[in-house]
Every structure is written in C-alpha cells, then in structure tokens.
Design an enzyme around this catalytic site. Sequence first.
Site, PDB file in Angstrom:
ATOM      1  CB  CYS A 131      -0.934   0.008   1.207  1.00  0.00           C
ATOM      2  SG  CYS A 131      -2.021   1.464   1.217  1.00  0.00           S
ATOM      3  CB  CYS A 134      -0.437   2.562   4.213  1.00  0.00           C
ATOM      4  SG  CYS A 134      -2.252   2.494   4.273  1.00  0.00           S
TER       5      CYS A 134
END
Length: 174
Positions: A131, A134
């Site tokens: 991700c 993130c």
Amino acid sequence: MSIENLKNALPDFAKDTRLNLSSLASDETFTAQQKYGLLVACAIASRNDTVRAELIEEAAPHLSAEALSAAKAAAVIMAQNNVYYRFVHLASNAQYKTMPAKLRMNVIGKPGVDKLDFELWSLAVSAINGCGMCIDAHEDILRKGGLGADQVQAAIRYAAIIQSAAVALEAGAA
C-alpha cells in the site's frame, strides 16, 4: 532460537534468505522493542504459519505483553487499512479519495507503546501488503519523529526478508 529453527526449515534454494535471516538476528539498528515488534508484525503479515510461530517465539521474551499485543495490532489494523487505502489510491474514480473511510482505527491513536514504534511496524506491514498511500503516511510520521532514512530502509529490509522466508517455505512445500 526460533530464527535458527526458521533458517533450518528453509529449502536449499533459499540460501540467500537464510543468510539474510542471520543478519536480522544480529542487527542492532533498532531498540529491542522496535526490532522484535518488527519480527512479530512482519511475521503475521507474511501469513505463513511457520514464520509466524517461529518469529513470535523468538520475539516474545524480548517484548512486554503490551508491546507484543501492539505488534500484533499493527499487523491487523494494517491488513484492514492497506486494503482500503490501496483501493482508494488505485481507483480511477477520484470520488473515493473524498469519502470518509468509516473504519475504526483507534489503535493507531493509542497503540499502548511508543507511537513511533507502532508506526515503524505499520510501515513494514504496509510494505508487505503493497500500500503506497500507507507507506508514504507512515514514512512521513517516522521521519518527522526523528528516524533516519537508514532506519526506515532497515525496517523494509526486515519486511522483505521475512516475506522471502514465507515464500521460500511455500515454494519448498510445492
């Protein structure tokens, strides 16, 4: 010595991973809590029963009950957030970026351990889960909190090595 057990379980074609696991065992980049929390969070994120069991066994004597729980919580909350925010980041429809996530994430605000340690573990798990949104968020917090690029990179090295061990065990079973 559970890292030793894990190394011994790896097939011969994973010699590099075996050597890299040895480097983790002797790594002194982090505090004990950071290091062993990384082992736990990344082991859980690897989704491999052997890796998880061996690395939690390795880490448990070095972590308080609160730190062990927080490392597990980092893996769990990032499993949720990485799926959600990876979707938001990858979706062509920009509307999703404006919508509230409506996901409970209280543990991020009150992880029960030093906030930077939790962010470090979350970063490594986010790297395993792929991700980018993130990764950027956690890396920014860590850098603002005083961790250097070498420490950020080392955390990702932990994630890479632990994931490699999980894949090697799966490949060896095939």
